[in-house]
Design an enzyme around this catalytic site. Sequence first.
Site, PDB file in Angstrom:
ATOM      1  N   GLY A  56     -23.681 -11.444 -20.105  1.00 13.14           N
ATOM      2  CA  GLY A  56     -25.045 -11.505 -20.604  1.00 13.14           C
ATOM      3  C   GLY A  56     -25.782 -12.782 -20.291  1.00 13.14           C
ATOM      4  O   GLY A  56     -26.820 -13.046 -20.902  1.00 13.14           O
ATOM      5  N   TRP A  58     -27.412 -13.582 -17.449  1.00 10.47           N
ATOM      6  CA  TRP A  58     -28.690 -13.279 -16.804  1.00 10.47           C
ATOM      7  C   TRP A  58     -29.664 -12.642 -17.788  1.00 10.47           C
ATOM      8  O   TRP A  58     -30.877 -12.833 -17.681  1.00 10.47           O
ATOM      9  CB  TRP A  58     -28.456 -12.366 -15.598  1.00 10.47           C
ATOM     10  CG  TRP A  58     -27.952 -13.112 -14.391  1.00 10.47           C
ATOM     11  CD1 TRP A  58     -27.238 -14.259 -14.398  1.00 10.47           C
ATOM     12  CD2 TRP A  58     -28.137 -12.761 -13.016  1.00 10.47           C
ATOM     13  NE1 TRP A  58     -26.952 -14.655 -13.116  1.00 10.47           N
ATOM     14  CE2 TRP A  58     -27.488 -13.747 -12.240  1.00 10.47           C
ATOM     15  CE3 TRP A  58     -28.761 -11.714 -12.366  1.00 10.47           C
ATOM     16  CZ2 TRP A  58     -27.470 -13.716 -10.847  1.00 10.47           C
ATOM     17  CZ3 TRP A  58     -28.737 -11.674 -10.970  1.00 10.47           C
ATOM     18  CH2 TRP A  58     -28.101 -12.660 -10.218  1.00 10.47           C
ATOM     19  N   ASP A  76     -23.289  -2.386 -18.057  1.00 13.41           N
ATOM     20  CA  ASP A  76     -22.013  -2.861 -17.529  1.00 13.41           C
ATOM     21  C   ASP A  76     -20.899  -1.934 -18.005  1.00 13.41           C
ATOM     22  O   ASP A  76     -21.067  -1.180 -18.975  1.00 13.41           O
ATOM     23  CB  ASP A  76     -21.737  -4.296 -17.971  1.00 13.41           C
ATOM     24  CG  ASP A  76     -20.737  -4.974 -17.052  1.00 13.41           C
ATOM     25  OD1 ASP A  76     -19.530  -4.705 -17.186  1.00 13.41           O
ATOM     26  OD2 ASP A  76     -21.164  -5.763 -16.199  1.00 13.41           O
ATOM     27  N   ASP A  92     -21.067   3.233 -16.195  1.00 13.46           N
ATOM     28  CA  ASP A  92     -20.668   2.955 -14.818  1.00 13.46           C
ATOM     29  C   ASP A  92     -21.853   3.251 -13.912  1.00 13.46           C
ATOM     30  O   ASP A  92     -22.364   4.379 -13.892  1.00 13.46           O
ATOM     31  CB  ASP A  92     -19.464   3.821 -14.436  1.00 13.46           C
ATOM     32  CG  ASP A  92     -18.922   3.485 -13.054  1.00 13.46           C
ATOM     33  OD1 ASP A  92     -19.455   2.547 -12.419  1.00 13.46           O
ATOM     34  OD2 ASP A  92     -17.969   4.151 -12.621  1.00 13.46           O
ATOM     35  N   ASP A 117     -25.639  -8.603 -10.179  1.00 13.30           N
ATOM     36  CA  ASP A 117     -24.693  -9.703  -9.962  1.00 13.30           C
ATOM     37  C   ASP A 117     -23.261  -9.183 -10.052  1.00 13.30           C
ATOM     38  O   ASP A 117     -22.356  -9.900 -10.467  1.00 13.30           O
ATOM     39  CB  ASP A 117     -24.931 -10.810 -11.003  1.00 13.30           C
ATOM     40  CG  ASP A 117     -24.162 -12.073 -10.663  1.00 13.30           C
ATOM     41  OD1 ASP A 117     -23.879 -12.295  -9.472  1.00 13.30           O
ATOM     42  OD2 ASP A 117     -23.817 -12.825 -11.591  1.00 13.30           O
ATOM     43  N   LYS A 157     -26.363  -9.685  -5.239  1.00 11.42           N
ATOM     44  CA  LYS A 157     -25.349 -10.560  -4.654  1.00 11.42           C
ATOM     45  C   LYS A 157     -24.613  -9.805  -3.559  1.00 11.42           C
ATOM     46  O   LYS A 157     -24.239  -8.646  -3.731  1.00 11.42           O
ATOM     47  CB  LYS A 157     -24.373 -11.024  -5.735  1.00 11.42           C
ATOM     48  CG  LYS A 157     -23.241 -11.897  -5.201  1.00 11.42           C
ATOM     49  CD  LYS A 157     -22.457 -12.539  -6.324  1.00 11.42           C
ATOM     50  CE  LYS A 157     -21.648 -11.513  -7.084  1.00 11.42           C
ATOM     51  NZ  LYS A 157     -20.798 -12.118  -8.119  1.00 11.42           N
TER      52      LYS A 157
END
Length: 847
Positions: A56, A58, A76, A92, A117, A157
């Site tokens: 958490g 971000w 998540d 998911d 990320d 990312k």
Amino acid sequence: MGKKGKVGKSRRDKFYHLAKETGYRSRSAFKLIQLNRRFQFLQKARALLDLCAAPGGWLQVAAKFMPVSSLIVGVDLVPIKPLPNVVTLQQDITTERCRQALRKELKTWKVDVVLNDGAPNVGASWVHDAYSQAHLTLMALRLACDFLARGGSFITKVFRSRDYQPLLWIFQQLFRRVQATKPQASRHESAEIFVVCQGFLAPDKVDSKFFDPKFAFKEVEVQAKTVTELVTKKKPKAEGYAEGDLTLYHRTSVTDFLRAANPVDFLSKASEIMVDDEELAQHPATTEDIRVCCQDIRVLGRKELRSLLNWRTKLRRYVAKKLKEQAKALDISLSSGEEDEGDEEDSTAGTTKQPSKEEEEEEEEEQLNQTLAEMKAQEVAELKRKKKKLLREQRKQRERVELKMDLPGVSIADEGETGMFSLSTIRGHQLLEEVTQGDMSAADTFLSDLPRDDIYVSDVEDDGDDTSLDSDLDPEELAGVRGHQGLRDQKRMRLTEVQDDKEEEEEENPLLVPLEEKAVLQEEQANLWFSKGSFAGIEDDADEALEISQAQLLFENRRKGRQQQQKQQLPQTPPSCLKTEIMSPLYQDEAPKGTEASSGTEAATGLEGEEKDGISDSDSSTSSEEEESWEPLRGKKRSRGPKSDDDGFEIVPIEDPAKHRILDPEGLALGAVIASSKKAKRDLIDNSFNRYTFNEDEGELPEWFVQEEKQHRIRQLPVGKKEVEHYRKRWREINARPIKKVAEAKARKKRRMLKRLEQTRKKAEAVVNTVDISEREKVAQLRSLYKKAGLGKEKRHVTYVVAKKGVGRKVRRPAGVRGHFKVVDSRMKKDQRAQQRKEQKKKHKRK
């Protein structure tokens, strides 16, 4: 075999510690802060979707930098600890169920920013881990295309691998601007980079092959080209000389050079410039170097060509000036009235005006070119100035980040006693009229956040605590503080007067209205005063009365027991000896102090009164002789043992109670030997009679002799060094413990510091949440809060070095002294103490 270093501790860099200090859940929060500082995508966003958001960090950054009423959703696989104003889902992102849950949560909304990320569980081969991460990024892009609004941003990312270029190509098909960057918070040894995609095109239909990893990451085989394909079949066009130009050597005149529209092109084609005009050849600018350069232009370099261009400019100015003068002369001749000559001059002027106009046009063109060049130079200078300013701001920003000045959550301490926006700073109607504008809602919010249960009794008590704290921590002044305990009582007596003065001051302010009645406030203040730690050991009145009665009863029992003991010893001692013993100043001086001494004296006087009747006058001579025999004993110590007088009576003195003796490490070691073995005790007593012992008093021998005997005539103790060192170590541990007063003082100091820190934190939060002031003003106010609360820089440690006589003013650094040191002497210390006493007297006079 080499030793393996600890991997975990080496990863705890400055961003790890900054995340701990500022309250972020992960160090990756600083990556998003640095990305947002560069691309500015969070400030304008109203809805945000964070994929792979655990734990958490971000989400915390997004909640801080986005507007207050924004919608923030985090997804998540693992549960995320709840955050204020943030919706978290445990799904998911590669499944359809996650897409349905997001549609249910977002309803008809489209998000402005999608963050990713995420990274897979690594541990297999690098190729497999890189492919898994690229696949996860592709799934995140698929969700972003479903929920991202037109013109939105996608930050993800990516690992540097062979799948990076295909991903970049897909990003470029869906977004206007795609930039890859690596923020400073990302570790250098990590293969991760962040791709910022801005300006989502939002196509009506997206080919499903874009999100198929088999198609997206398919390796394209490039067919090798043959030699025949590499050879160009088209024949290049032949380039020859210009039409009609049969020679390579071109000779031109200086007049053609001056009239050329493009002098650089003219010089590239010319081989020689002939200075055929005598007037131009005699011009000062036509130097010998210029003549030599004009002979062969093809061999000249950049410097010589530039000198020729400057020479041309000077000659053009000279010719233009000359033509202007000729034109003025023609005008004057025309106005003189000579018609005949005028006609001729008109013809000549007609021939000369044309070149003068041409020169004027050329001059205007030259001025225009010069103006354009100046404008370009100004534009370049302005760009350089802006670039320097930007670089300077970036450097300052980096310094602020390194100094922890520009990080969220860092708050410093107090700006004033009552806060930043308190009404207590406004005294009277004149100051009230000056306050014409302001955010009253922000002020009400700030006042509502302030603690209402914290009641300060007085500032006098705080000053007293500080004084007692300094004295407790300074062992040299403990005796002085014990002698001045009455000052605290006086300060407590003045407490009511000080509070009355404060109440009068508060009543003078017309803007402050008390929230509680005066009687309730006084009762709360009294309860707070008696709830301090100094009153914690005081019990109720009933317990105190019971304790006093028990102490009196114990005192009476002890006195009766001593009287019975004296009566039992009375038949063994004659009355005259008892009287002499009571009246002797020797035993009056040696009597124990306190309650035991008083009880013993009372018992002796009582016995004297009982036996007084039984003593006749005929015994006066005997008593006088006994007093004479006691005179040599006066002034001597009782430790010499019992003495006998001439009549053979043994005088037994009253035994002193055993005094508590503190043993040194050697004594404790001897005591351990005595207590552990009877044989060792017996041997120790036998060895105590030796030639090193003497029973002389301290006053009978010279001092130098006693010191020498102590140094050279010492018998070694029958204990080992290990036992002595063991007890010496125990003594050091005991001495290292602070005394009770010092421990209490340190506890008070720590409690006050924590209280001050809590108040400072609340005030700093109020400053940070204020919208009406800029960030720079917030930083300045927070810095002043820290400074006034005493939570800024620690005081520099100063080592004091005592000056020696005859050294002079300049003193070198002593051996073993590091850091800042100050040379002091006894005179300076006395002057400082005298100054402190004067200041204390002034304070008492003011009160």
